[in-house]
Design a protein around this motif. Structure first.
Motif, PDB file in Angstrom:
ATOM      1  N   MET A 119      -9.303   8.577  -4.111  1.00 21.54           N
ATOM      2  CA  MET A 119      -8.207   8.484  -3.168  1.00 21.54           C
ATOM      3  C   MET A 119      -8.028   9.804  -2.418  1.00 21.54           C
ATOM      4  SD  MET A 119      -7.211   5.434  -3.340  1.00 21.54           S
ATOM      5  CE  MET A 119      -8.063   4.298  -4.350  1.00 21.54           C
ATOM      6  N   GLN A 120      -8.258  10.894  -3.121  1.00 19.35           N
ATOM      7  CA  GLN A 120      -8.128  12.199  -2.473  1.00 19.35           C
ATOM      8  C   GLN A 120      -9.209  12.387  -1.418  1.00 19.35           C
ATOM      9  OE1 GLN A 120      -8.195  14.683  -5.906  1.00 19.35           O
ATOM     10  NE2 GLN A 120      -6.012  14.490  -6.275  1.00 19.35           N
ATOM     11  N   ALA A 121     -10.440  11.942  -1.694  1.00 19.19           N
ATOM     12  CA  ALA A 121     -11.542  12.091  -0.739  1.00 19.19           C
ATOM     13  C   ALA A 121     -11.278  11.319   0.551  1.00 19.19           C
ATOM     14  CB  ALA A 121     -12.851  11.622  -1.372  1.00 19.19           C
ATOM     15  N   LEU A 122     -10.554  10.221   0.456  1.00 18.03           N
ATOM     16  CA  LEU A 122     -10.204   9.439   1.640  1.00 18.03           C
ATOM     17  C   LEU A 122      -8.976   9.994   2.357  1.00 18.03           C
ATOM     18  CD1 LEU A 122     -10.698   5.836   0.242  1.00 18.03           C
ATOM     19  CD2 LEU A 122     -12.124   6.980   1.931  1.00 18.03           C
ATOM     20  N   GLY A 123      -8.318  10.960   1.737  1.00 16.43           N
ATOM     21  CA  GLY A 123      -7.101  11.502   2.323  1.00 16.43           C
ATOM     22  C   GLY A 123      -5.883  10.653   2.037  1.00 16.43           C
ATOM     23  N   ILE A 124      -5.992   9.748   1.072  1.00  9.50           N
ATOM     24  CA  ILE A 124      -4.873   8.864   0.741  1.00  9.50           C
ATOM     25  C   ILE A 124      -3.860   9.572  -0.138  1.00  9.50           C
ATOM     26  CG2 ILE A 124      -4.268   6.734  -0.472  1.00  9.50           C
ATOM     27  CD1 ILE A 124      -6.863   5.533   0.626  1.00  9.50           C
ATOM     28  N   LEU A 125      -4.337  10.403  -1.057  1.00 10.22           N
ATOM     29  CA  LEU A 125      -3.447  11.185  -1.909  1.00 10.22           C
ATOM     30  C   LEU A 125      -3.681  12.668  -1.673  1.00 10.22           C
ATOM     31  CD1 LEU A 125      -3.562   9.401  -5.380  1.00 10.22           C
ATOM     32  CD2 LEU A 125      -1.734   9.341  -3.701  1.00 10.22           C
ATOM     33  N   ALA A 126      -2.633  13.457  -1.869  1.00  7.07           N
ATOM     34  CA  ALA A 126      -2.744  14.904  -1.744  1.00  7.07           C
ATOM     35  C   ALA A 126      -3.698  15.440  -2.809  1.00  7.07           C
ATOM     36  CB  ALA A 126      -1.369  15.549  -1.896  1.00  7.07           C
ATOM     37  N   PRO A 127      -4.378  16.559  -2.524  1.00  9.24           N
ATOM     38  CA  PRO A 127      -5.330  17.113  -3.488  1.00  9.24           C
ATOM     39  C   PRO A 127      -4.733  17.371  -4.866  1.00  9.24           C
ATOM     40  CG  PRO A 127      -5.566  18.193  -1.384  1.00  9.24           C
ATOM     41  CD  PRO A 127      -4.363  17.296  -1.282  1.00  9.24           C
ATOM     42  N   ALA A 180       0.316   3.923   0.309  1.00  6.16           N
ATOM     43  CA  ALA A 180      -0.608   4.862   0.954  1.00  6.16           C
ATOM     44  C   ALA A 180      -1.902   4.164   1.368  1.00  6.16           C
ATOM     45  CB  ALA A 180      -0.907   6.031   0.024  1.00  6.16           C
ATOM     46  N   ILE A 181      -2.417   3.291   0.512  1.00 10.42           N
ATOM     47  CA  ILE A 181      -3.628   2.541   0.869  1.00 10.42           C
ATOM     48  C   ILE A 181      -3.343   1.634   2.061  1.00 10.42           C
ATOM     49  CG2 ILE A 181      -5.243   0.768   0.096  1.00 10.42           C
ATOM     50  CD1 ILE A 181      -5.020   2.027  -2.723  1.00 10.42           C
ATOM     51  N   CYS A 182      -2.199   0.979   2.066  1.00 10.59           N
ATOM     52  CA  CYS A 182      -1.823   0.112   3.184  1.00 10.59           C
ATOM     53  C   CYS A 182      -1.721   0.910   4.478  1.00 10.59           C
ATOM     54  CB  CYS A 182      -0.506  -0.598   2.879  1.00 10.59           C
ATOM     55  SG  CYS A 182       0.001  -1.763   4.161  1.00 10.59           S
ATOM     56  N   SER A 183      -1.054   2.039   4.437  1.00 10.42           N
ATOM     57  CA  SER A 183      -0.926   2.885   5.636  1.00 10.42           C
ATOM     58  C   SER A 183      -2.289   3.356   6.131  1.00 10.42           C
ATOM     59  CB  SER A 183      -0.049   4.100   5.350  1.00 10.42           C
ATOM     60  OG  SER A 183       1.274   3.693   5.117  1.00 10.42           O
ATOM     61  N   PHE A 239     -14.494   1.531  -1.545  1.00  7.15           N
ATOM     62  CA  PHE A 239     -14.106   1.036  -2.868  1.00  7.15           C
ATOM     63  C   PHE A 239     -15.142   0.123  -3.521  1.00  7.15           C
ATOM     64  CE2 PHE A 239     -10.128   1.539  -0.366  1.00  7.15           C
ATOM     65  CZ  PHE A 239      -9.588   2.582  -1.078  1.00  7.15           C
ATOM     66  N   GLY A 240     -16.214  -0.206  -2.809  1.00 13.17           N
ATOM     67  CA  GLY A 240     -17.236  -1.072  -3.369  1.00 13.17           C
ATOM     68  C   GLY A 240     -16.791  -2.507  -3.531  1.00 13.17           C
ATOM     69  N   ILE A 241     -15.856  -2.951  -2.668  1.00 17.34           N
ATOM     70  CA  ILE A 241     -15.359  -4.327  -2.752  1.00 17.34           C
ATOM     71  C   ILE A 241     -15.568  -5.037  -1.434  1.00 17.34           C
ATOM     72  CG2 ILE A 241     -13.664  -3.893  -4.556  1.00 17.34           C
ATOM     73  CD1 ILE A 241     -11.522  -3.739  -2.403  1.00 17.34           C
ATOM     74  N   GLU A 242     -15.710  -6.333  -1.510  1.00 16.98           N
ATOM     75  CA  GLU A 242     -15.877  -7.163  -0.329  1.00 16.98           C
ATOM     76  C   GLU A 242     -14.516  -7.681   0.113  1.00 16.98           C
ATOM     77  OE1 GLU A 242     -18.777  -7.778   1.300  1.00 16.98           O
ATOM     78  OE2 GLU A 242     -19.813  -6.469  -0.110  1.00 16.98           O
ATOM     79  N   GLY A 243     -14.285  -7.730   1.413  1.00 19.01           N
ATOM     80  CA  GLY A 243     -13.045  -8.299   1.950  1.00 19.01           C
ATOM     81  C   GLY A 243     -13.077  -9.793   1.850  1.00 19.01           C
ATOM     82  N   GLY A 244     -12.007 -10.356   1.307  1.00 18.71           N
ATOM     83  CA  GLY A 244     -11.935 -11.797   1.139  1.00 18.71           C
ATOM     84  C   GLY A 244     -11.505 -12.498   2.409  1.00 18.71           C
ATOM     85  N   ALA A 245     -11.514 -13.787   2.361  1.00 16.91           N
ATOM     86  CA  ALA A 245     -11.062 -14.604   3.488  1.00 16.91           C
ATOM     87  C   ALA A 245      -9.559 -14.442   3.633  1.00 16.91           C
ATOM     88  CB  ALA A 245     -11.423 -16.074   3.261  1.00 16.91           C
TER      89      ALA A 245
END
Length: 81
Positions: A1-9, A40-43, A74-80
């Motif tokens: 999450m930190q690498a994506l900038g979602i959470l502070a270091p 944070a992920i949603c934003s 995240f290594g996940i596929e987006g669902g319908a």
């Protein structure tokens, strides 16, 4: 999450909300991630165009960019939708 900038270091948050917890949506009866991390992920996803809001609803739909972004991040596929 930190690498994506979602959470502070440092992983710290100034919110009284929990960092992460499961939640059952009251209307759809589907589980989702709640708390600071879920928000944070949603934003992040909205900002980067991975998801967009469906007009007139609370629903989000995954965009083609989001399918690729979620798979890479995240290594996940987006669902319908």
């Amino acid at each position: 999450m930190q690498a994506l900038g979602i959470l502070a270091p440092d992983g710290e948050t100034r919110s009284p909300r929990p960092i992460c917890r499961p939640c059952l949506d009251w209307s759809e009866r589907r589980p989702h991630l709640a708390g600071v991390l879920g928000a944070a992920i949603c934003s992040h996803a909205l900002h980067h165009g991975w998801v967009r809001r469906r007009p007139g609803t609370r629903a989000l739909e995954i965009t083609p960019e989001g399918r690729m972004g979620f798979r890479q991040a995240f290594g996940i596929e987006g669902g319908a939708g």
